[in-house]
Design a protein around this motif. Structure first.
Motif, PDB file in Angstrom:
ATOM      1  N   ALA A 126     -35.421  19.619  11.779  1.00 59.02           N
ATOM      2  CA  ALA A 126     -36.718  19.565  12.466  1.00 59.02           C
ATOM      3  C   ALA A 126     -37.815  19.098  11.509  1.00 59.02           C
ATOM      4  N   ILE A 127     -37.730  19.529  10.264  1.00 58.32           N
ATOM      5  CA  ILE A 127     -38.719  19.083   9.267  1.00 58.32           C
ATOM      6  C   ILE A 127     -38.569  17.581   9.033  1.00 58.32           C
ATOM      7  N   VAL A 128     -37.342  17.114   8.846  1.00 63.56           N
ATOM      8  CA  VAL A 128     -37.100  15.682   8.631  1.00 63.56           C
ATOM      9  C   VAL A 128     -37.620  14.876   9.816  1.00 63.56           C
ATOM     10  N   ASP A 129     -37.303  15.307  11.037  1.00 64.91           N
ATOM     11  CA  ASP A 129     -37.763  14.591  12.228  1.00 64.91           C
ATOM     12  C   ASP A 129     -39.286  14.538  12.291  1.00 64.91           C
ATOM     13  N   THR A 130     -39.932  15.653  11.981  1.00 69.08           N
ATOM     14  CA  THR A 130     -41.395  15.700  12.011  1.00 69.08           C
ATOM     15  C   THR A 130     -41.990  14.763  10.972  1.00 69.08           C
ATOM     16  N   LEU A 131     -41.452  14.786   9.752  1.00 67.51           N
ATOM     17  CA  LEU A 131     -41.962  13.895   8.708  1.00 67.51           C
ATOM     18  C   LEU A 131     -41.734  12.438   9.076  1.00 67.51           C
ATOM     19  N   ASN A 132     -40.614  12.137   9.701  1.00 69.15           N
ATOM     20  CA  ASN A 132     -40.368  10.764  10.152  1.00 69.15           C
ATOM     21  C   ASN A 132     -41.372  10.340  11.223  1.00 69.15           C
ATOM     22  N   ASP A 133     -41.804  11.288  12.062  1.00 69.30           N
ATOM     23  CA  ASP A 133     -42.851  10.997  13.054  1.00 69.30           C
ATOM     24  C   ASP A 133     -44.197  10.745  12.376  1.00 69.30           C
ATOM     25  N   TYR A 134     -44.511  11.545  11.359  1.00 68.04           N
ATOM     26  CA  TYR A 134     -45.819  11.483  10.703  1.00 68.04           C
ATOM     27  C   TYR A 134     -45.981  10.291   9.765  1.00 68.04           C
ATOM     28  N   LEU A 135     -44.972  10.049   8.927  1.00 64.37           N
ATOM     29  CA  LEU A 135     -45.133   9.139   7.800  1.00 64.37           C
ATOM     30  C   LEU A 135     -44.735   7.710   8.128  1.00 64.37           C
ATOM     31  N   THR A 136     -45.591   6.771   7.730  1.00 64.33           N
ATOM     32  CA  THR A 136     -45.220   5.365   7.773  1.00 64.33           C
ATOM     33  C   THR A 136     -44.776   4.907   6.388  1.00 64.33           C
ATOM     34  N   SER A 137     -45.140   5.636   5.351  1.00 62.77           N
ATOM     35  CA  SER A 137     -44.630   5.356   4.004  1.00 62.77           C
ATOM     36  C   SER A 137     -43.133   5.618   4.007  1.00 62.77           C
ATOM     37  N   SER A 138     -42.392   4.802   3.265  1.00 66.94           N
ATOM     38  CA  SER A 138     -40.971   5.111   3.145  1.00 66.94           C
ATOM     39  C   SER A 138     -40.846   6.276   2.169  1.00 66.94           C
ATOM     40  N   TRP A 139     -39.902   7.151   2.454  1.00 72.95           N
ATOM     41  CA  TRP A 139     -39.734   8.338   1.624  1.00 72.95           C
ATOM     42  C   TRP A 139     -38.269   8.721   1.577  1.00 72.95           C
ATOM     43  N   GLU A 140     -37.956   9.462   0.544  1.00 72.51           N
ATOM     44  CA  GLU A 140     -36.582   9.908   0.316  1.00 72.51           C
ATOM     45  C   GLU A 140     -36.553  11.431   0.377  1.00 72.51           C
ATOM     46  N   LYS A 141     -35.586  11.963   1.105  1.00 79.32           N
ATOM     47  CA  LYS A 141     -35.487  13.422   1.179  1.00 79.32           C
ATOM     48  C   LYS A 141     -34.565  13.941   0.078  1.00 79.32           C
ATOM     49  N   VAL A 142     -34.971  15.062  -0.484  1.00 78.74           N
ATOM     50  CA  VAL A 142     -34.144  15.828  -1.415  1.00 78.74           C
ATOM     51  C   VAL A 142     -33.890  17.135  -0.683  1.00 78.74           C
ATOM     52  N   TYR A 143     -32.646  17.408  -0.349  1.00 76.49           N
ATOM     53  CA  TYR A 143     -32.326  18.393   0.683  1.00 76.49           C
ATOM     54  C   TYR A 143     -31.487  19.547   0.158  1.00 76.49           C
ATOM     55  N   ALA A 144     -31.768  20.735   0.654  1.00 74.32           N
ATOM     56  CA  ALA A 144     -30.952  21.902   0.297  1.00 74.32           C
ATOM     57  C   ALA A 144     -30.955  22.910   1.439  1.00 74.32           C
ATOM     58  N   VAL A 145     -29.807  23.527   1.633  1.00 83.14           N
ATOM     59  CA  VAL A 145     -29.677  24.684   2.529  1.00 83.14           C
ATOM     60  C   VAL A 145     -29.152  25.795   1.642  1.00 83.14           C
ATOM     61  N   MET A 146     -29.850  26.916   1.623  1.00 83.21           N
ATOM     62  CA  MET A 146     -29.459  27.974   0.697  1.00 83.21           C
ATOM     63  C   MET A 146     -29.686  29.362   1.257  1.00 83.21           C
ATOM     64  N   PRO A 147     -28.989  30.349   0.695  1.00 82.15           N
ATOM     65  CA  PRO A 147     -29.170  31.723   1.160  1.00 82.15           C
ATOM     66  C   PRO A 147     -30.507  32.296   0.699  1.00 82.15           C
ATOM     67  N   ASP A 148     -30.884  33.407   1.287  1.00 84.99           N
ATOM     68  CA  ASP A 148     -32.115  34.110   0.920  1.00 84.99           C
ATOM     69  C   ASP A 148     -31.905  34.833  -0.411  1.00 84.99           C
ATOM     70  N   GLU A 149     -31.819  34.065  -1.468  1.00 85.53           N
ATOM     71  CA  GLU A 149     -31.654  34.603  -2.818  1.00 85.53           C
ATOM     72  C   GLU A 149     -32.783  34.041  -3.668  1.00 85.53           C
ATOM     73  N   GLN A 150     -33.677  34.924  -4.104  1.00 81.54           N
ATOM     74  CA  GLN A 150     -34.890  34.467  -4.779  1.00 81.54           C
ATOM     75  C   GLN A 150     -34.595  33.624  -6.011  1.00 81.54           C
ATOM     76  N   ASP A 151     -33.650  34.037  -6.843  1.00 76.39           N
ATOM     77  CA  ASP A 151     -33.386  33.284  -8.070  1.00 76.39           C
ATOM     78  C   ASP A 151     -32.875  31.875  -7.758  1.00 76.39           C
ATOM     79  N   GLN A 152     -32.020  31.740  -6.755  1.00 73.31           N
ATOM     80  CA  GLN A 152     -31.512  30.419  -6.372  1.00 73.31           C
ATOM     81  C   GLN A 152     -32.625  29.550  -5.785  1.00 73.31           C
ATOM     82  N   LEU A 153     -33.477  30.162  -4.984  1.00 75.45           N
ATOM     83  CA  LEU A 153     -34.581  29.426  -4.372  1.00 75.45           C
ATOM     84  C   LEU A 153     -35.564  28.950  -5.446  1.00 75.45           C
ATOM     85  N   GLU A 154     -35.898  29.823  -6.391  1.00 72.91           N
ATOM     86  CA  GLU A 154     -36.781  29.424  -7.491  1.00 72.91           C
ATOM     87  C   GLU A 154     -36.188  28.265  -8.277  1.00 72.91           C
ATOM     88  N   ALA A 155     -34.897  28.354  -8.595  1.00 74.43           N
ATOM     89  CA  ALA A 155     -34.245  27.287  -9.369  1.00 74.43           C
ATOM     90  C   ALA A 155     -34.263  25.965  -8.600  1.00 74.43           C
TER      91      ALA A 155
END
Length: 175
Positions: free
Chosen positions: A26-55
């Motif tokens: 949903a975030i990617v789709d929204t950004l594609n709607d908003y932005l005319t600049s070409s952009w590259e996504k750096v993507y992650a799906v992760m668990p609710d673990e603070q140390d992993q999220l910070e890293a």
């Protein structure tokens, strides 16, 4: 300048493959709607673990060179909801106005918006914005705060984000 945007879906279940990563898409789709600049996504799906999220936030900001990182999920009051804490831990400056506006907008739709702890902050030259995890709420919140994001990135000396002004009109002061 190559525009990189980090997208992180913080979800125990999505990170284990229990359900599809719909919020990140949903975030990617929204950004594609908003932005005319070409952009590259750096993507992650992760668990609710603070140390992993910070890293992951540090890697996206410092090594990948993302000008913007948008997270979804982990902003509620549940014990495992640690996204705001991770964001605060990696940022030098917090931007509380983002969370204030997102909650104000969300309250127009659901009374439980007062339970959300969305926030935003700056790590070096990267703006990090925490969104809720529901796709509909993601769009509502981004519609509210995104007009300020391109100018914030300008102030951080990041890339110039051009937008489809028929969809979203960024605010930049007149020169």
């Amino acid at each position: 300048m190559n525009i990189k945007i980090g997208i992180i879906n913080v979800s125990d279940r999505a990170s284990k493959g229990v359900y599809e990563d719909i919020p990140g898409k949903a975030i990617v789709d929204t950004l594609n709607d908003y932005l005319t600049s070409s952009w590259e996504k750096v993507y992650a799906v992760m668990p609710d673990e603070q140390d992993q999220l910070e890293a992951t936030m540090k890697r996206m900001a410092d090594e990948e060179g993302c000008c913007l990182i948008i997270t979804s999920g982990g902003t509620g009051p549940a014990k495992r909801d640690v996204t705001p804490e991770a964001t605060e831990a990696v940022c030098q400056k917090m931007m509380p106005g983002f969370g204030e506006l997102m909650r104000q907008v969300s309250l127009q739709y659901v009374p439980t918006a007062i339970l959300s702890r969305q926030t935003a902050g700056i790590r070096n030259q990267t703006l990090i914005v925490n969104l809720p995890g529901k796709p509909k709420a993601i769009r509502q919140c981004l519609d509210a705060v995104f007009p300020a994001i391109p100018y914030c990135i300008d102030l951080l000396e990041g890339p110039y984000l051009e937008c489809n002004e028929e969809v979203i009109k960024p605010f930049r002061p007149k020169k």
